[in-house]
Design a protein around this motif. Structure first.
Motif, PDB file in Angstrom:
ATOM      1  N   PHE A  54      20.554  36.825  29.149  1.00 37.03           N
ATOM      2  CA  PHE A  54      21.955  36.600  28.770  1.00 37.03           C
ATOM      3  C   PHE A  54      22.207  35.103  28.626  1.00 37.03           C
ATOM      4  O   PHE A  54      21.479  34.271  29.190  1.00 37.03           O
ATOM      5  CB  PHE A  54      22.890  37.178  29.842  1.00 37.03           C
ATOM      6  N   ILE A  55      23.260  34.744  27.894  1.00 37.40           N
ATOM      7  CA  ILE A  55      23.619  33.325  27.751  1.00 37.40           C
ATOM      8  C   ILE A  55      24.190  32.852  29.083  1.00 37.40           C
ATOM      9  O   ILE A  55      24.957  33.572  29.740  1.00 37.40           O
ATOM     10  CB  ILE A  55      24.646  33.136  26.621  1.00 37.40           C
ATOM     11  N   ASP A  56      23.809  31.633  29.508  1.00 31.13           N
ATOM     12  CA  ASP A  56      24.198  31.108  30.830  1.00 31.13           C
ATOM     13  C   ASP A  56      25.710  31.089  31.010  1.00 31.13           C
ATOM     14  O   ASP A  56      26.455  30.659  30.112  1.00 31.13           O
ATOM     15  CB  ASP A  56      23.658  29.680  31.013  1.00 31.13           C
ATOM     16  N   MET A  57      26.141  31.548  32.183  1.00 28.60           N
ATOM     17  CA  MET A  57      27.566  31.524  32.553  1.00 28.60           C
ATOM     18  C   MET A  57      27.721  30.737  33.844  1.00 28.60           C
ATOM     19  O   MET A  57      26.929  30.892  34.782  1.00 28.60           O
ATOM     20  CB  MET A  57      28.086  32.967  32.755  1.00 28.60           C
ATOM     21  N   GLU A  58      28.749  29.883  33.890  1.00 29.54           N
ATOM     22  CA  GLU A  58      28.975  29.045  35.074  1.00 29.54           C
ATOM     23  C   GLU A  58      29.592  29.861  36.215  1.00 29.54           C
ATOM     24  O   GLU A  58      29.205  29.722  37.371  1.00 29.54           O
ATOM     25  CB  GLU A  58      29.907  27.865  34.724  1.00 29.54           C
ATOM     26  N   ALA A  59      30.567  30.695  35.898  1.00 27.92           N
ATOM     27  CA  ALA A  59      31.339  31.396  36.934  1.00 27.92           C
ATOM     28  C   ALA A  59      30.553  32.579  37.495  1.00 27.92           C
ATOM     29  O   ALA A  59      30.072  33.438  36.736  1.00 27.92           O
ATOM     30  CB  ALA A  59      32.676  31.881  36.365  1.00 27.92           C
ATOM     31  N   LYS A  60      30.437  32.610  38.824  1.00 28.30           N
ATOM     32  CA  LYS A  60      29.723  33.706  39.485  1.00 28.30           C
ATOM     33  C   LYS A  60      30.389  35.051  39.195  1.00 28.30           C
ATOM     34  O   LYS A  60      29.713  36.062  38.990  1.00 28.30           O
ATOM     35  CB  LYS A  60      29.685  33.451  40.999  1.00 28.30           C
ATOM     36  N   ALA A  61      31.735  35.063  39.160  1.00 26.90           N
ATOM     37  CA  ALA A  61      32.474  36.307  38.892  1.00 26.90           C
ATOM     38  C   ALA A  61      32.113  36.866  37.519  1.00 26.90           C
ATOM     39  O   ALA A  61      32.009  38.086  37.342  1.00 26.90           O
ATOM     40  CB  ALA A  61      33.976  36.053  38.980  1.00 26.90           C
ATOM     41  N   ASN A  62      31.915  35.980  36.553  1.00 26.98           N
ATOM     42  CA  ASN A  62      31.539  36.420  35.209  1.00 26.98           C
ATOM     43  C   ASN A  62      30.134  37.021  35.201  1.00 26.98           C
ATOM     44  O   ASN A  62      29.881  38.042  34.549  1.00 26.98           O
ATOM     45  CB  ASN A  62      31.606  35.256  34.220  1.00 26.98           C
ATOM     46  N   ARG A  63      29.219  36.386  35.936  1.00 28.33           N
ATOM     47  CA  ARG A  63      27.843  36.904  36.010  1.00 28.33           C
ATOM     48  C   ARG A  63      27.837  38.300  36.630  1.00 28.33           C
ATOM     49  O   ARG A  63      27.149  39.204  36.163  1.00 28.33           O
ATOM     50  CB  ARG A  63      26.947  35.946  36.815  1.00 28.33           C
ATOM     51  N   GLU A  64      28.626  38.461  37.697  1.00 23.20           N
ATOM     52  CA  GLU A  64      28.694  39.760  38.377  1.00 23.20           C
ATOM     53  C   GLU A  64      29.333  40.816  37.472  1.00 23.20           C
ATOM     54  O   GLU A  64      28.917  41.979  37.461  1.00 23.20           O
ATOM     55  CB  GLU A  64      29.481  39.630  39.681  1.00 23.20           C
ATOM     56  N   ALA A  65      30.343  40.401  36.684  1.00 19.73           N
ATOM     57  CA  ALA A  65      31.024  41.340  35.785  1.00 19.73           C
ATOM     58  C   ALA A  65      30.081  41.831  34.688  1.00 19.73           C
ATOM     59  O   ALA A  65      30.119  43.015  34.311  1.00 19.73           O
ATOM     60  CB  ALA A  65      32.254  40.682  35.167  1.00 19.73           C
ATOM     61  N   VAL A  66      29.230  40.937  34.190  1.00 21.19           N
ATOM     62  CA  VAL A  66      28.279  41.327  33.134  1.00 21.19           C
ATOM     63  C   VAL A  66      27.239  42.296  33.690  1.00 21.19           C
ATOM     64  O   VAL A  66      26.911  43.314  33.059  1.00 21.19           O
ATOM     65  CB  VAL A  66      27.603  40.079  32.521  1.00 21.19           C
ATOM     66  N   THR A  67      26.727  42.002  34.892  1.00 17.97           N
ATOM     67  CA  THR A  67      25.754  42.908  35.521  1.00 17.97           C
ATOM     68  C   THR A  67      26.377  44.275  35.760  1.00 17.97           C
ATOM     69  O   THR A  67      25.759  45.318  35.525  1.00 17.97           O
ATOM     70  CB  THR A  67      25.245  42.331  36.858  1.00 17.97           C
ATOM     71  N   SER A  68      27.626  44.270  36.230  1.00 18.25           N
ATOM     72  CA  SER A  68      28.337  45.525  36.482  1.00 18.25           C
ATOM     73  C   SER A  68      28.541  46.313  35.182  1.00 18.25           C
ATOM     74  O   SER A  68      28.377  47.541  35.149  1.00 18.25           O
ATOM     75  CB  SER A  68      29.689  45.237  37.132  1.00 18.25           C
ATOM     76  N   ALA A  69      28.882  45.611  34.096  1.00 24.44           N
ATOM     77  CA  ALA A  69      29.079  46.269  32.792  1.00 24.44           C
ATOM     78  C   ALA A  69      27.779  46.896  32.301  1.00 24.44           C
ATOM     79  O   ALA A  69      27.782  47.996  31.725  1.00 24.44           O
ATOM     80  CB  ALA A  69      29.593  45.258  31.775  1.00 24.44           C
ATOM     81  N   LEU A  70      26.650  46.208  32.541  1.00 25.90           N
ATOM     82  CA  LEU A  70      25.349  46.748  32.134  1.00 25.90           C
ATOM     83  C   LEU A  70      25.038  48.024  32.917  1.00 25.90           C
ATOM     84  O   LEU A  70      24.616  49.032  32.337  1.00 25.90           O
ATOM     85  CB  LEU A  70      24.261  45.698  32.365  1.00 25.90           C
ATOM     86  N   ARG A  71      25.271  47.978  34.230  1.00 24.24           N
ATOM     87  CA  ARG A  71      25.009  49.169  35.055  1.00 24.24           C
ATOM     88  C   ARG A  71      25.895  50.339  34.630  1.00 24.24           C
ATOM     89  O   ARG A  71      25.450  51.487  34.571  1.00 24.24           O
ATOM     90  CB  ARG A  71      25.247  48.850  36.541  1.00 24.24           C
ATOM     91  N   GLN A  72      27.154  50.033  34.332  1.00 22.46           N
ATOM     92  CA  GLN A  72      28.095  51.079  33.915  1.00 22.46           C
ATOM     93  C   GLN A  72      27.651  51.715  32.595  1.00 22.46           C
ATOM     94  O   GLN A  72      27.668  52.941  32.436  1.00 22.46           O
ATOM     95  CB  GLN A  72      29.499  50.479  33.767  1.00 22.46           C
ATOM     96  N   ALA A  73      27.220  50.876  31.655  1.00 25.12           N
ATOM     97  CA  ALA A  73      26.776  51.384  30.360  1.00 25.12           C
ATOM     98  C   ALA A  73      25.499  52.219  30.504  1.00 25.12           C
ATOM     99  O   ALA A  73      25.321  53.223  29.799  1.00 25.12           O
ATOM    100  CB  ALA A  73      26.540  50.227  29.391  1.00 25.12           C
TER     101      ALA A  73
END
Length: 415
Positions: A344-363
């Motif tokens: 994934f493209i680098d994200m500074e915010a930890k909350a954003n990184r966690e949200a992307v991982t969560s979205a992947l798991r959900q999908a």
């Protein structure tokens, strides 16, 4: 679901709305590679203690593989005082066994076997000569309690059973009929096994089209379109026997009457070509690059033409969310298994990184194939695994280039 037959294969495309989500190819005279679910009499060729596996002759050109964890044995025949049971104590070369293929041969690897044989039906799975009793975890608690009350009445005396998700709302009579049919099937297999010790096939699983319907068919399917009369009759007969209320959803697509071939009518060919591309475009202008290697599959996420509107972090975050959804769809569509690394493209915010991982798991939760996803690493990579049962989509419709041997470039002989 659109089922198209040719002289040498059956092609099965599953669509959600107009979007293709799965594509499977069953090659006709394929008794060697498309054999998962089949049951064999096998003969142990050799046992490798250092690898904790055995090679087994099952009557096909390439020996299959039986790992230590898939070996079944009689406790009285093995000295277990030392704690760990060694594979050479459990089986020996020359021994005849009954085994089932759990994974087709892929590349240089032989088919994978287990001695824990099981027979899947529409509503239940029979586990012969076992005390196993189980109920699908996907069922709601109330339904699990209902099924637990009737499980003792339907369970055969010598065998175990596992109740499938498809049993939700099914009556005790229908469940009993399914289990009785499986028990009779197992009796026939046992009789065939006793006939000879020669390595050979003793039970062939259903045609791929019928097998997929056995695993999947439910109220969510609007229709199953089949353009071959013989296969249509076979599938309809099966559904009439196990789920008659869904039989009217099985439709014959008559090629002689229809204006367009089945796959053209539903834009399957067009989507199939896109599914074989290494580049996938995202709705907002970003893209994925999917590269397969022997060891793993790598997915690279790019913003491409997606320039966003607010700031870089928000643009990257939105692009990664889109990518997470599309990665899950592509893995299922292309039937990619094994280790997968997503950049994934680098994200500074930890909350954003966690949200992307969560979205992947959900999908990925919509994917019936088992997956495991780890958190984004310090390098911005997500490591995940997807169980590999079959060769992928690309392998099923292609051959390795004989000129470059699949590497994609030619060496300059003069240099």
């Amino acid at each position: 679901m659109c089922v198209h037959t040719t002289t040498d294969a059956t092609h099965i495309a599953t669509l959600e709305g107009r979007s293709m989500v799965e594509y499977r190819v069953a090659k006709k005279a394929d008794e060697v590679s498309q054999i998962d679910g089949n049951i064999y009499v096998g003969r142990i060729q050799n046992v490798l203690p250092g690898m904790e596996l055995a090679f087994v002759d099952i009557g096909i050109p390439k020996n299959a593989v039986l790992y230590r964890g898939d070996v079944s044995f009689d406790e009285e025949d093995v000295d277990t005082r030392s704690g760990d049971r060694r594979i050479e104590e459990m089986i020996r070369a020359g021994q005849t066994i009954v085994c089932q293929v759990t994974k087709n041969a892929i590349g240089a690897k032989g088919a994978r076997l287990t001695q824990e044989v099981s027979l899947p039906g529409r509503f239940a799975v029979l586990v012969p000569n076992s005390a196993t009793v189980g109920i699908s975890k996907r069922l709601p608690d109330g339904e699990r309690r209902r099924l637990r009350k009737i499980i003792d009445d339907v369970k055969p005396e010598r065998h175990g059973i596992i109740i499938r998700t498809a049993a939700e709302g099914v009556s005790a009579e229908d469940l009993s009929r399914d289990v009785t049919s499986l028990a009779e099937k197992w009796d026939a297999i046992e009789s065939e096994v006793k006939r000879s010790n020669q390595p050979r096939l003793v039970y062939r699983d259903l045609d791929l089209a019928v097998r997929i319907l056995r695993e999947e068919l439910n109220d969510e399917y609007r229709g199953i379109l089949i353009d071959d009369r013989d296969l249509f009759d076979k599938v309809r007969d099966y559904v009439m026997a196990v789920n008659p209320e869904l039989a009217d959803r099985i439709e014959y697509y008559d090629r002689a009457v229809e204006d367009l071939p089945l796959f053209e009518r539903y834009f399957v060919h067009e989507q199939l070509h896109r599914a074989l591309d290494r580049k996938v475009f995202l709705p907002s202008g970003g893209s994925l690059i999917i590269e397969r290697t022997e060891a793993l599959t790598v997915v690279d996420v790019n913003t491409g033409k997606n320039v966003g509107k607010t700031n870089l972090e928000e643009t990257v975050f939105r692009n990664n969310l889109e990518a997470a959804e599309e990665v899950a769809r592509q893995l299922r569509l292309r039937d990619i298994g094994g280790i997968i690394v997503i950049d994934f493209i680098d994200m500074e915010a930890k909350a954003n990184r966690e949200a992307v991982t969560s979205a992947l798991r959900q999908a990925l939760s919509r994917d019936k194939t088992r997956t495991q996803v780890f958190d984004i690493s310090e390098l911005g990579l997500v490591e995940m695994t997807r169980k590999r049962v079959n060769e992928g989509l690309l392998e099923s419709v292609s051959n390795v280039c004989t000129v470059c041997d699949g590497r994609g470039f030619l060496l300059e002989a003069g240099l």
